[in-house]
Design a protein around this motif. Sequence first.
Motif, mmCIF file in Angstrom:
data_model
loop_
_atom_site.group_PDB
_atom_site.id
_atom_site.type_symbol
_atom_site.label_atom_id
_atom_site.label_comp_id
_atom_site.label_asym_id
_atom_site.label_seq_id
_atom_site.Cartn_x
_atom_site.Cartn_y
_atom_site.Cartn_z
ATOM 1 N N THR A 141 0.825 -1.209 0.000
ATOM 2 C CA THR A 141 0.000 0.000 0.000
ATOM 3 C C THR A 141 0.863 1.265 0.000
ATOM 4 O O THR A 141 0.354 2.363 0.200
ATOM 5 C CB THR A 141 -0.888 0.017 1.257
ATOM 6 O OG1 THR A 141 -0.032 -0.043 2.415
ATOM 7 C CG2 THR A 141 -1.844 -1.156 1.272
ATOM 8 N N MET B 130 3.991 3.791 -1.814
ATOM 9 C CA MET B 130 3.986 4.548 -3.070
ATOM 10 C C MET B 130 4.029 3.629 -4.289
ATOM 11 O O MET B 130 3.320 3.844 -5.274
ATOM 12 C CB MET B 130 5.194 5.494 -3.098
ATOM 13 C CG MET B 130 5.154 6.505 -4.220
ATOM 14 S SD MET B 130 6.784 6.908 -4.824
ATOM 15 C CE MET B 130 7.540 7.516 -3.336
ATOM 16 N N VAL B 131 4.837 2.582 -4.203
ATOM 17 C CA VAL B 131 4.963 1.677 -5.345
ATOM 18 C C VAL B 131 3.654 0.910 -5.566
ATOM 19 O O VAL B 131 3.148 0.835 -6.690
ATOM 20 C CB VAL B 131 6.136 0.694 -5.144
ATOM 21 C CG1 VAL B 131 6.185 -0.323 -6.275
ATOM 22 C CG2 VAL B 131 7.439 1.453 -5.054
ATOM 23 N N SER C 127 -2.945 -5.838 1.915
ATOM 24 C CA SER C 127 -2.318 -5.191 3.058
ATOM 25 C C SER C 127 -2.437 -6.118 4.263
ATOM 26 O O SER C 127 -3.153 -7.119 4.217
ATOM 27 C CB SER C 127 -3.077 -3.882 3.300
ATOM 28 O OG SER C 127 -2.652 -3.258 4.465
ATOM 29 N N ARG C 128 -1.743 -5.787 5.375
ATOM 30 C CA ARG C 128 -1.922 -6.600 6.588
ATOM 31 C C ARG C 128 -3.342 -6.478 7.112
ATOM 32 O O ARG C 128 -3.893 -7.411 7.669
ATOM 33 C CB ARG C 128 -0.943 -6.141 7.676
ATOM 34 C CG ARG C 128 0.450 -6.650 7.502
ATOM 35 C CD ARG C 128 1.404 -5.981 8.447
ATOM 36 N NE ARG C 128 1.649 -4.582 8.067
ATOM 37 C CZ ARG C 128 2.549 -3.796 8.637
ATOM 38 N NH1 ARG C 128 3.274 -4.255 9.632
ATOM 39 N NH2 ARG C 128 2.717 -2.555 8.225
ATOM 40 N N THR D 276 5.916 -4.916 -1.333
ATOM 41 C CA THR D 276 6.000 -4.679 0.106
ATOM 42 C C THR D 276 7.433 -4.311 0.484
ATOM 43 O O THR D 276 8.384 -4.552 -0.282
ATOM 44 C CB THR D 276 5.583 -5.928 0.901
ATOM 45 O OG1 THR D 276 6.455 -7.016 0.569
ATOM 46 C CG2 THR D 276 4.133 -6.318 0.602
ATOM 47 N N SER D 277 7.583 -3.746 1.656
ATOM 48 C CA SER D 277 8.907 -3.429 2.190
ATOM 49 C C SER D 277 9.782 -4.671 2.113
ATOM 50 O O SER D 277 9.385 -5.756 2.566
ATOM 51 C CB SER D 277 8.726 -2.981 3.647
ATOM 52 O OG SER D 277 9.957 -2.991 4.301
ATOM 53 N N ALA E 134 9.134 4.492 -8.695
ATOM 54 C CA ALA E 134 7.754 4.093 -8.970
ATOM 55 C C ALA E 134 7.194 4.765 -10.229
ATOM 56 O O ALA E 134 6.528 4.108 -11.041
ATOM 57 C CB ALA E 134 6.876 4.432 -7.757
HETATM 58 N N1 LIG Z 1 9.858 3.775 -3.749
HETATM 59 C C1 LIG Z 1 10.280 3.443 -4.954
HETATM 60 O O1 LIG Z 1 10.229 4.245 -5.915
HETATM 61 C C2 LIG Z 1 10.792 2.039 -5.190
HETATM 62 C C3 LIG Z 1 11.452 1.720 -6.387
HETATM 63 C C4 LIG Z 1 11.852 0.394 -6.610
HETATM 64 C C5 LIG Z 1 11.590 -0.582 -5.674
HETATM 65 N N2 LIG Z 1 10.953 -0.228 -4.513
HETATM 66 C C6 LIG Z 1 10.647 -1.278 -3.541
HETATM 67 O O2 LIG Z 1 9.234 -1.469 -3.584
HETATM 68 C C7 LIG Z 1 8.771 -1.904 -2.299
HETATM 69 C C8 LIG Z 1 7.628 -0.999 -1.845
HETATM 70 O O3 LIG Z 1 8.134 0.291 -1.595
HETATM 71 P P1 LIG Z 1 7.182 1.442 -1.031
HETATM 72 O O4 LIG Z 1 8.063 2.616 -0.802
HETATM 73 O O5 LIG Z 1 5.996 1.570 -1.895
HETATM 74 O O6 LIG Z 1 6.604 0.877 0.331
HETATM 75 P P2 LIG Z 1 7.272 0.372 1.699
HETATM 76 O O7 LIG Z 1 7.029 1.395 2.725
HETATM 77 O O8 LIG Z 1 8.677 -0.064 1.469
HETATM 78 O O9 LIG Z 1 6.382 -0.929 1.996
HETATM 79 C C9 LIG Z 1 5.042 -0.788 2.345
HETATM 80 C C10 LIG Z 1 4.369 -2.114 2.398
HETATM 81 O O10 LIG Z 1 5.132 -3.047 3.195
HETATM 82 C C11 LIG Z 1 4.235 -3.696 4.091
HETATM 83 N N3 LIG Z 1 4.884 -4.036 5.352
HETATM 84 C C12 LIG Z 1 5.671 -3.237 6.131
HETATM 85 N N4 LIG Z 1 6.030 -3.900 7.251
HETATM 86 C C13 LIG Z 1 5.438 -5.113 7.190
HETATM 87 C C14 LIG Z 1 5.451 -6.246 8.048
HETATM 88 N N5 LIG Z 1 6.115 -6.257 9.200
HETATM 89 N N6 LIG Z 1 4.765 -7.349 7.659
HETATM 90 C C15 LIG Z 1 4.089 -7.361 6.481
HETATM 91 N N7 LIG Z 1 4.038 -6.302 5.628
HETATM 92 C C16 LIG Z 1 4.715 -5.205 5.982
HETATM 93 C C17 LIG Z 1 3.161 -2.665 4.363
HETATM 94 O O11 LIG Z 1 2.008 -3.353 4.786
HETATM 95 P P3 LIG Z 1 0.667 -2.581 5.192
HETATM 96 O O12 LIG Z 1 -0.014 -2.277 3.892
HETATM 97 O O13 LIG Z 1 -0.056 -3.566 6.019
HETATM 98 O O14 LIG Z 1 1.081 -1.344 5.937
HETATM 99 C C18 LIG Z 1 2.997 -1.995 3.026
HETATM 100 O O15 LIG Z 1 2.037 -2.654 2.228
HETATM 101 C C19 LIG Z 1 9.985 -1.877 -1.374
HETATM 102 O O16 LIG Z 1 10.516 -3.170 -1.275
HETATM 103 C C20 LIG Z 1 10.946 -0.943 -2.097
HETATM 104 O O17 LIG Z 1 12.310 -1.220 -1.788
HETATM 105 C C21 LIG Z 1 10.578 1.044 -4.246
#
Ligand SMILES: NC(=O)c1ccc[n+]([C@@H]2O[C@H](COP(=O)([O-])OP(=O)(O)OC[C@H]3O[C@@H](n4cnc5c(N)ncnc54)[C@H](OP(=O)(O)O)[C@@H]3O)[C@@H](O)[C@H]2O)c1
Length: 217
Positions: free
Chosen positions: A8, A10-11, A30-31, A69-70, A138
């Motif tokens: 949930t 930004m990505v 999501s969780r 997800t993270s 993203a």
């Molecule tokens: N930001 C970018 O432009 C970019 C580019 C390339 C790759 N990425 C990768 O894409 C992924 C997502 O990035 P993001 O910035 O959009 O979000 P993020 O903050 O890295 O991840 C958010 C998500 O992770 C879940 N999460 C966090 N802790 C958790 C736990 N303990 N157990 C289960 N789920 C958990 C959250 O669940 P809830 O929904 O339940 O809160 C949420 O859905 C990451 O791995 C990042 O490295 C990001």
Amino acid sequence: MRIAVLGTGMVGRTVAGRLVELDHHVVMGSRDAGNPHAAGWLATQPAGRAETGTFADAAAHGELVVNATSGVASLAALAAAGEENLAGKVLLDVANPLDFSQGMPPSLTVVNTDSLGERIQRAHPRARVVKALNTVNADLMVHPELIEDEHHVFVCGDDPAAKGTVAQLLGELGWPESSVVDLGGIAAARGTEMYLALWLALAQATGTARFNIKVVR
Ligand SMILES: NC(=O)c1ccc[n+]([C@@H]2O[C@H](COP(=O)([O-])OP(=O)(O)OC[C@H]3O[C@@H](n4cnc5c(N)ncnc54)[C@H](OP(=O)(O)O)[C@@H]3O)[C@@H](O)[C@H]2O)c1
């Protein structure tokens, strides 16, 4: 196609929104089925084309599952999604195993002899894991035309047909066939994940996240 987007952040919201625009039926997972980021995203989507739920609800819906997800929590999120809900499906893994808990720059929690992509594949042997898109931000994932020059995206995974499905989806997102570089098996995720150390330094040095690799031969 029925697609699950696990995440949930930004990505997740960016990718899920673009997939809905492309006429896919998306469930964001999501969780917590009542996650406010997911609810906010859903409110901006056309009626009947998108839903939200738990990781398991989303994975059960998807013919293809996107792991957004993270990276430090991806194994837990995918465990919650459920082995049966992932079995036989293409699992597009865009996550990076970055740990921000000690501040900036984040550290990679798995390197050199293993990768998050491989860990996910080992944890879910019946899923068809393809690592892709983790090397761009993203916006570029879903709008590669934001960079006018030719630039490249990588795919790797042990299942050639799954990589073909992902390459087709990348084409829908705007990545020309010639921009998709197949790095081979899922072990190549080590390289695309470790690239994040350079990506972070480049973002700081250039002051933008809107850049990418061009492979010049
Ligand atoms: N930001 C970018 O432009 C970019 C580019 C390339 C790759 N990425 C990768 O894409 C992924 C997502 O990035 P993001 O910035 O959009 O979000 P993020 O903050 O890295 O991840 C958010 C998500 O992770 C879940 N999460 C966090 N802790 C958790 C736990 N303990 N157990 C289960 N789920 C958990 C959250 O669940 P809830 O929904 O339940 O809160 C949420 O859905 C990451 O791995 C990042 O490295 C990001």
